[in-house]
Design an enzyme around this catalytic site. Structure first.
Site, short mmCIF file in Angstrom:
data_model
loop_
_atom_site.label_atom_id
_atom_site.label_comp_id
_atom_site.label_asym_id
_atom_site.label_seq_id
_atom_site.Cartn_x
_atom_site.Cartn_y
_atom_site.Cartn_z
N HIS A 1 39.98 52.24 -20.61
CA HIS A 1 38.68 51.60 -20.36
C HIS A 1 38.36 51.69 -18.87
CE1 HIS A 1 41.83 48.57 -20.03
NE2 HIS A 1 41.11 48.00 -19.08
N HIS B 1 36.19 49.92 -15.82
CA HIS B 1 35.49 48.70 -15.38
C HIS B 1 34.29 49.06 -14.53
CE1 HIS B 1 38.80 45.70 -16.15
NE2 HIS B 1 39.55 46.77 -16.04
P1 5GP Z 1 42.81 45.90 -17.44
O1 5GP Z 1 43.52 44.78 -16.72
O2 5GP Z 1 43.62 46.41 -18.60
O3 5GP Z 1 42.28 46.98 -16.57
O4 5GP Z 1 41.50 45.22 -18.03
C1 5GP Z 1 41.44 44.53 -19.22
C2 5GP Z 1 40.12 43.79 -19.23
O5 5GP Z 1 39.77 43.53 -20.57
C3 5GP Z 1 40.15 42.46 -18.50
O6 5GP Z 1 39.13 42.44 -17.51
C4 5GP Z 1 39.90 41.44 -19.62
O7 5GP Z 1 39.10 40.36 -19.19
C5 5GP Z 1 39.20 42.28 -20.66
N1 5GP Z 1 39.42 41.86 -22.03
C6 5GP Z 1 40.60 41.51 -22.59
N2 5GP Z 1 40.42 41.20 -23.90
C7 5GP Z 1 39.10 41.38 -24.16
C8 5GP Z 1 38.31 41.23 -25.35
O8 5GP Z 1 38.78 40.85 -26.41
N3 5GP Z 1 36.98 41.51 -25.22
C9 5GP Z 1 36.41 41.92 -24.04
N4 5GP Z 1 35.10 42.15 -24.04
N5 5GP Z 1 37.14 42.07 -22.92
C10 5GP Z 1 38.46 41.80 -22.98
#
Ligand code: 5GP
Ligand code: ZN
Length: 138
Positions: A101, A103
């Site tokens: 993903h 951001h």
């Molecule tokens: P990472 O730390 O893996 O780069 O980012 C994960 C992101 O996913 C975090 O910003 C967190 O808030 C978001 N996130 C986690 N679970 C969910 C979810 O169920 N739905 C949405 N929309 N975002 C999520």
């Protein structure tokens, strides 16, 4: 983790409802549930890829093309002062959901987001070594 247990697979493919800003055959753009700032969005691939080491270059290219379109739309609506485009790979890099993903984090004057690191020095020897080794792998 098995792919059928992956939360972002479920969200991207509409099996779990999400605050969707955009959807096409390959991607879904959703609002992050724990936003760093107002409008923090995530671009999810519909196909499961663990991270940047796993995603194919063609999909990654299409995703970044979409990112530029979404970023412009967000800037127009949110009137943000800037934006961080961030993509974490591996726990050490801050990845918490192991489905690729991207951001899109709108930035506003005076917000409390911190994306900084202590600056090092690129030594001549290291520079030459890295050029030698990485260049031939690309
Ligand atoms: P990472 O730390 O893996 O780069 O980012 C994960 C992101 O996913 C975090 O910003 C967190 O808030 C978001 N996130 C986690 N679970 C969910 C979810 O169920 N739905 C949405 N929309 N975002 C999520
Ligand atoms: Zn997944």
């Amino acid at each position: 983790m098995k792919k059928d247990e992956c939360i972002f697979c479920k969200i991207a493919n509409g099996k779990i409802p999400s605050a969707t800003l955009y959807e096409d055959r390959n991607f879904r753009v959703v609002l992050d549930v724990g936003p760093a700032t107002k409008g923090h969005a995530l671009i999810l691939t519909k196909e499961h890829f663990d991270d940047i080491f796993d995603i194919d270059a063609e999909t990654a290219g299409r995703l970044f093309s979409l990112a530029s379109v979404v970023a412009r739309a967000m800037k127009k609506v949110l009137h943000c002062d800037g934006m961080n485009v961030l993509q974490n790979n591996g726990s050490i890099a801050g990845q918490t959901v192991f489905h690729f993903h991207l951001h899109l984090i709108p930035r506003y004057e005076g917000d409390s987001v911190q994306i900084t690191w202590p600056q090092g020095t690129l030594e001549e020897e290291t520079k030459e070594e890295l050029i030698q080794l990485i260049k031939k792998e690309i």
